[in-house]
Write a protein that holds these residues in place. Structure first.
Motif, PDB file in Angstrom:
ATOM      1  N   HIS A 258       0.861  -1.183   0.000  1.00 34.59           N
ATOM      2  CA  HIS A 258       0.000   0.000   0.000  1.00 34.59           C
ATOM      3  C   HIS A 258       0.895   1.229   0.000  1.00 34.59           C
ATOM      4  O   HIS A 258       1.865   1.300   0.762  1.00 34.59           O
ATOM      5  CB  HIS A 258      -0.905   0.004   1.236  1.00 34.59           C
ATOM      6  CG  HIS A 258      -1.803   1.191   1.301  1.00 34.59           C
ATOM      7  ND1 HIS A 258      -2.870   1.372   0.441  1.00 34.59           N
ATOM      8  CD2 HIS A 258      -1.803   2.283   2.129  1.00 34.59           C
ATOM      9  CE1 HIS A 258      -3.489   2.499   0.727  1.00 34.59           C
ATOM     10  NE2 HIS A 258      -2.854   3.080   1.753  1.00 34.59           N
ATOM     11  N   LEU A 259       0.589   2.190  -0.866  1.00 32.09           N
ATOM     12  CA  LEU A 259       1.361   3.421  -0.938  1.00 32.09           C
ATOM     13  C   LEU A 259       0.868   4.396   0.118  1.00 32.09           C
ATOM     14  O   LEU A 259      -0.340   4.645   0.245  1.00 32.09           O
ATOM     15  CB  LEU A 259       1.241   4.047  -2.327  1.00 32.09           C
ATOM     16  CG  LEU A 259       1.955   3.307  -3.473  1.00 32.09           C
ATOM     17  CD1 LEU A 259       1.658   3.993  -4.803  1.00 32.09           C
ATOM     18  CD2 LEU A 259       3.458   3.282  -3.219  1.00 32.09           C
ATOM     19  N   MET A 260       1.800   4.958   0.891  1.00 31.47           N
ATOM     20  CA  MET A 260       1.456   5.921   1.931  1.00 31.47           C
ATOM     21  C   MET A 260       2.449   7.072   1.873  1.00 31.47           C
ATOM     22  O   MET A 260       3.612   6.892   1.502  1.00 31.47           O
ATOM     23  CB  MET A 260       1.506   5.273   3.323  1.00 31.47           C
ATOM     24  CG  MET A 260       0.566   4.094   3.496  1.00 31.47           C
ATOM     25  SD  MET A 260       0.704   3.338   5.140  1.00 31.47           S
ATOM     26  CE  MET A 260       0.120   4.677   6.177  1.00 31.47           C
ATOM     27  N   SER A 261       1.971   8.238   2.254  1.00 31.14           N
ATOM     28  CA  SER A 261       2.865   9.389   2.346  1.00 31.14           C
ATOM     29  C   SER A 261       3.641   9.313   3.651  1.00 31.14           C
ATOM     30  O   SER A 261       3.265   8.584   4.579  1.00 31.14           O
ATOM     31  CB  SER A 261       2.068  10.691   2.288  1.00 31.14           C
ATOM     32  OG  SER A 261       1.247  10.822   3.451  1.00 31.14           O
ATOM     33  N   ASP A 272      -4.307   1.016  14.048  1.00 33.42           N
ATOM     34  CA  ASP A 272      -4.621   1.505  12.705  1.00 33.42           C
ATOM     35  C   ASP A 272      -4.595   0.354  11.704  1.00 33.42           C
ATOM     36  O   ASP A 272      -3.821  -0.604  11.846  1.00 33.42           O
ATOM     37  CB  ASP A 272      -3.613   2.577  12.274  1.00 33.42           C
ATOM     38  CG  ASP A 272      -3.828   3.896  13.013  1.00 33.42           C
ATOM     39  OD1 ASP A 272      -4.879   4.020  13.669  1.00 33.42           O
ATOM     40  OD2 ASP A 272      -2.934   4.756  12.941  1.00 33.42           O
ATOM     41  N   LEU A 273      -5.423   0.434  10.692  1.00 29.25           N
ATOM     42  CA  LEU A 273      -5.488  -0.580   9.639  1.00 29.25           C
ATOM     43  C   LEU A 273      -4.837  -0.047   8.373  1.00 29.25           C
ATOM     44  O   LEU A 273      -5.048   1.114   7.997  1.00 29.25           O
ATOM     45  CB  LEU A 273      -6.943  -0.962   9.346  1.00 29.25           C
ATOM     46  CG  LEU A 273      -7.713  -1.636  10.485  1.00 29.25           C
ATOM     47  CD1 LEU A 273      -9.158  -1.897  10.055  1.00 29.25           C
ATOM     48  CD2 LEU A 273      -7.037  -2.941  10.877  1.00 29.25           C
ATOM     49  N   ILE A 274      -4.052  -0.902   7.724  1.00 27.62           N
ATOM     50  CA  ILE A 274      -3.414  -0.543   6.456  1.00 27.62           C
ATOM     51  C   ILE A 274      -4.035  -1.418   5.377  1.00 27.62           C
ATOM     52  O   ILE A 274      -3.838  -2.642   5.372  1.00 27.62           O
ATOM     53  CB  ILE A 274      -1.892  -0.761   6.506  1.00 27.62           C
ATOM     54  CG1 ILE A 274      -1.269   0.093   7.623  1.00 27.62           C
ATOM     55  CG2 ILE A 274      -1.256  -0.429   5.162  1.00 27.62           C
ATOM     56  CD1 ILE A 274       0.223  -0.136   7.791  1.00 27.62           C
ATOM     57  N   PRO A 275      -4.806  -0.866   4.474  1.00 23.33           N
ATOM     58  CA  PRO A 275      -5.420  -1.684   3.417  1.00 23.33           C
ATOM     59  C   PRO A 275      -4.363  -2.168   2.422  1.00 23.33           C
ATOM     60  O   PRO A 275      -3.444  -1.431   2.061  1.00 23.33           O
ATOM     61  CB  PRO A 275      -6.409  -0.715   2.760  1.00 23.33           C
ATOM     62  CG  PRO A 275      -5.848   0.641   3.033  1.00 23.33           C
ATOM     63  CD  PRO A 275      -5.167   0.562   4.370  1.00 23.33           C
TER      64      PRO A 275
END
Length: 313
Positions: A258-261, A272-275
């Protein structure tokens, strides 16, 4: 002679004589080098040197330089009369070849091995005293002998399958008679060079008559990759393929990404959930040694997380 008597041929003329002097030939002396006479035996010696490099590297903790220094034919009495002391003599059989052979561990190599295995350093060599080896020292040297005989049998395999079996150990050459004193034996010397140690040597000695059943094979000089050499190359390739098949490699599966800033990453907290982009049925990328090779579906097998391979990339 009439021409000489009449003066037609000068008495001092070298006409009809031997140019370049007379060469002495000793018909009773059969001690010769085998270099170039038995090419097959030379290849056995070269393979032995390569095999020993790996085997001795395990014993000494460093990879030595191993090279064949002599391949000679001489009488047994000549060979034994030059042996240094103390020396380890290990007799062995070479079935199906006739008779026995003798493995000689020279003092410098024996001292280096004993010093290494008993916690010493090759940088400070301790010469062996001229005495009989203790029971523990003899066991250590026989362990070295087992490695050498295994490498020797492996070196013979492309020519003739030979089984080298240990018989007994001796320290006195008088009790290590493998043939008659005047009989011819093949002497194969292998030098072992270790960093920080005096050059060591191993010698293998066996009856020349033992080679009679395979002498024809040993005389045939076949280049690598041609005729019998081709069979040897095939055998080598098969062994290499089998060895590679047993090599271990890491296999991993990417369950998703998953791409995150950076701002979102810094704001992450427990709960927290990371899709992930991967669905319940996959596809999951399966990597072998870090490279993507297969696609799979995630699941559970025998109570553990697992991946079922569904295709090849």
């Amino acid at each position: 002679l009439k021409g000489v008597a009449d003066g037609a041929i000068p008495a001092g003329s070298d006409a009809g004589g031997v140019r370049g002097g007379v060469r002495t030939l000793d018909l009773a002396n059969q001690e010769v080098t085998l270099r170039g006479r038995l090419p097959g035996l030379e290849r056995v010696a070269d393979r032995l040197a390569r095999n020993l490099r790996r085997a001795l590297g395990t014993l000494f903790g460093q990879m030595p330089e191993v090279r064949v220094s002599a391949l000679e034919l001489e009488r047994l009495v000549t060979f034994t009369s030059r042996l240094p002391q103390p020396v380890s003599l290990q007799l062995f059989r070479m079935a199906p070849l006739r008779g026995q052979g003798m493995l000689v561990v020279h003092p410098a190599l024996a001292a280096g091995l004993l010093q290494t295995l008993f916690g010493g350093s090759l940088a400070r060599p301790t010469p062996l005293a001229v005495r009989d080896f203790s029971a523990i020292e003899q066991r250590v040297l026989e362990r070295l002998g087992a490695q050498v005989l295994r490498a020797f049998a492996e070196a013979w395999r492309p020519v003739e399958p030979v089984e080298c079996a240990f018989v007994r150990s001796e320290t006195n050459p008088q009790f290590a008679t493998i043939v008659g004193a005047q009989d011819l034996v093949v002497r194969l010397d292998v030098d072992v060079l270790l960093d920080g140690s005096e050059d060591g040597r191993l010698s293998l000695c066996f009856a020349n008559a033992a080679l009679d059943p395979v002498r024809g094979q040993l005389r045939r000089a076949v280049a690598s990759g041609e005729e019998a050499g081709g069979a040897a190359e095939t055998s080598w390739a098969e062994r290499m393929r089998a060895a590679l098949a047993e090599a271990e490699c890491e296999v991993s599966a990417d369950l998703g990404s998953h791409l995150m800033s950076l701002r979102e990453v810094l704001a992450l907290k427990t709960g927290d959930l990371i899709p992930l982009r991967t669905g319940r049925e996959g596809p999951v990328v399966v990597r072998v040694a870090g490279r993507a090779r297969f696609l799979g579906a995630p699941g559970v097998a025998s109570g553990s997380n697992a991946v079922r391979v569904t295709g090849r990339i």
